[in-house]
Design a protein around this motif. Structure first.
Motif, mmCIF file in Angstrom:
data_model
loop_
_atom_site.group_PDB
_atom_site.id
_atom_site.type_symbol
_atom_site.label_atom_id
_atom_site.label_comp_id
_atom_site.label_asym_id
_atom_site.label_seq_id
_atom_site.Cartn_x
_atom_site.Cartn_y
_atom_site.Cartn_z
ATOM 1 N N SER A 71 1.203 1.350 6.926
ATOM 2 C CA SER A 71 -0.068 1.537 6.189
ATOM 3 C C SER A 71 0.104 2.775 5.333
ATOM 4 O O SER A 71 -0.141 2.906 4.166
ATOM 5 C CB SER A 71 -1.299 1.173 6.843
ATOM 6 O OG SER A 71 -2.153 1.101 6.218
ATOM 7 N N CYS A 72 0.184 3.721 5.937
ATOM 8 C CA CYS A 72 0.172 5.064 5.154
ATOM 9 C C CYS A 72 1.014 5.142 4.143
ATOM 10 O O CYS A 72 1.023 5.666 2.978
ATOM 11 C CB CYS A 72 0.178 6.154 6.436
ATOM 12 S SG CYS A 72 -0.035 7.925 5.500
ATOM 13 N N ARG A 73 2.335 4.756 4.692
ATOM 14 C CA ARG A 73 3.573 4.905 3.838
ATOM 15 C C ARG A 73 3.636 3.993 2.557
ATOM 16 O O ARG A 73 4.091 4.356 1.654
ATOM 17 C CB ARG A 73 5.011 4.595 4.479
ATOM 18 C CG ARG A 73 5.106 5.900 5.482
ATOM 19 C CD ARG A 73 6.246 5.993 6.302
ATOM 20 N NE ARG A 73 6.858 6.789 7.233
ATOM 21 C CZ ARG A 73 5.806 6.939 8.415
ATOM 22 N NH1 ARG A 73 4.918 6.214 8.812
ATOM 23 N NH2 ARG A 73 6.125 8.141 9.018
ATOM 24 N N LYS A 74 2.547 2.929 2.774
ATOM 25 C CA LYS A 74 2.508 1.983 1.515
ATOM 26 C C LYS A 74 1.473 2.205 0.681
ATOM 27 O O LYS A 74 1.371 2.169 -0.366
ATOM 28 C CB LYS A 74 2.326 0.532 2.356
ATOM 29 C CG LYS A 74 3.422 -0.241 3.009
ATOM 30 C CD LYS A 74 2.945 -1.566 3.540
ATOM 31 C CE LYS A 74 4.135 -2.078 4.337
ATOM 32 N NZ LYS A 74 3.686 -3.216 4.905
ATOM 33 N N ASN A 75 0.425 3.272 1.323
ATOM 34 C CA ASN A 75 -0.624 3.440 0.422
ATOM 35 C C ASN A 75 -0.848 5.105 0.121
ATOM 36 O O ASN A 75 -1.831 5.361 -0.350
ATOM 37 C CB ASN A 75 -1.876 2.837 1.052
ATOM 38 C CG ASN A 75 -1.734 1.272 1.244
ATOM 39 O OD1 ASN A 75 -1.719 0.434 0.307
ATOM 40 N ND2 ASN A 75 -1.922 0.888 2.357
ATOM 41 N N CYS A 76 -0.072 5.816 0.698
ATOM 42 C CA CYS A 76 -0.166 7.249 0.517
ATOM 43 C C CYS A 76 -0.048 7.670 -1.083
ATOM 44 O O CYS A 76 0.586 6.950 -1.819
ATOM 45 C CB CYS A 76 0.625 7.998 1.448
ATOM 46 S SG CYS A 76 2.243 7.784 1.225
ATOM 47 N N THR A 77 -0.254 8.988 -1.391
ATOM 48 C CA THR A 77 -0.168 9.460 -2.699
ATOM 49 C C THR A 77 0.580 10.638 -2.329
ATOM 50 O O THR A 77 0.705 11.268 -1.544
ATOM 51 C CB THR A 77 -1.420 9.884 -3.176
ATOM 52 O OG1 THR A 77 -2.207 10.648 -2.307
ATOM 53 C CG2 THR A 77 -2.600 8.903 -3.324
#
Length: 93
Positions: A87-93
């Motif tokens: 999830s982080c890798r899909k939504n991080c900045t």
């Protein structure tokens, strides 16, 4: 002999489903605020110390074998790390 519904494996599976449902909502919210370079650190901190995981494994950890408890904790932590990291890798900045 325990029946299939009362076996440690079945209890771990039920706990895993519960934990994934609870953790997935908090992981999605947290991921929106994560920097891509911090995903591993943030997910490790949030999954290793997650009270939700300890509560989900309570049936295996209260009065059962230490192996069943550790197996549950390890499985749910790994599921949390995987879910959080994805999830982080899909939504991080």
């Amino acid at each position: 002999m325990p029946s299939g519904a009362n076996s440690p494996t079945a209890a771990i599976a039920v706990a895993a489903v519960f934990a994934v449902l609870v953790l997935s909502s908090s992981v999605a919210l947290a991921a929106a605020k994560m920097f891509c370079g911090s995903c591993d650190d943030i997910c490790t901190a949030s999954c290793i110390y997650a009270d939700t995981i300890r509560r989900a494994c309570a049936p295996q950890c209260d009065g059962c074998s230490p192996e069943a408890c550790q197996s549950c904790l390890q499985a749910l932590r790994q599921e949390c790390l995987t879910s959080c990291g994805d999830s982080c890798r899909k939504n991080c900045t």
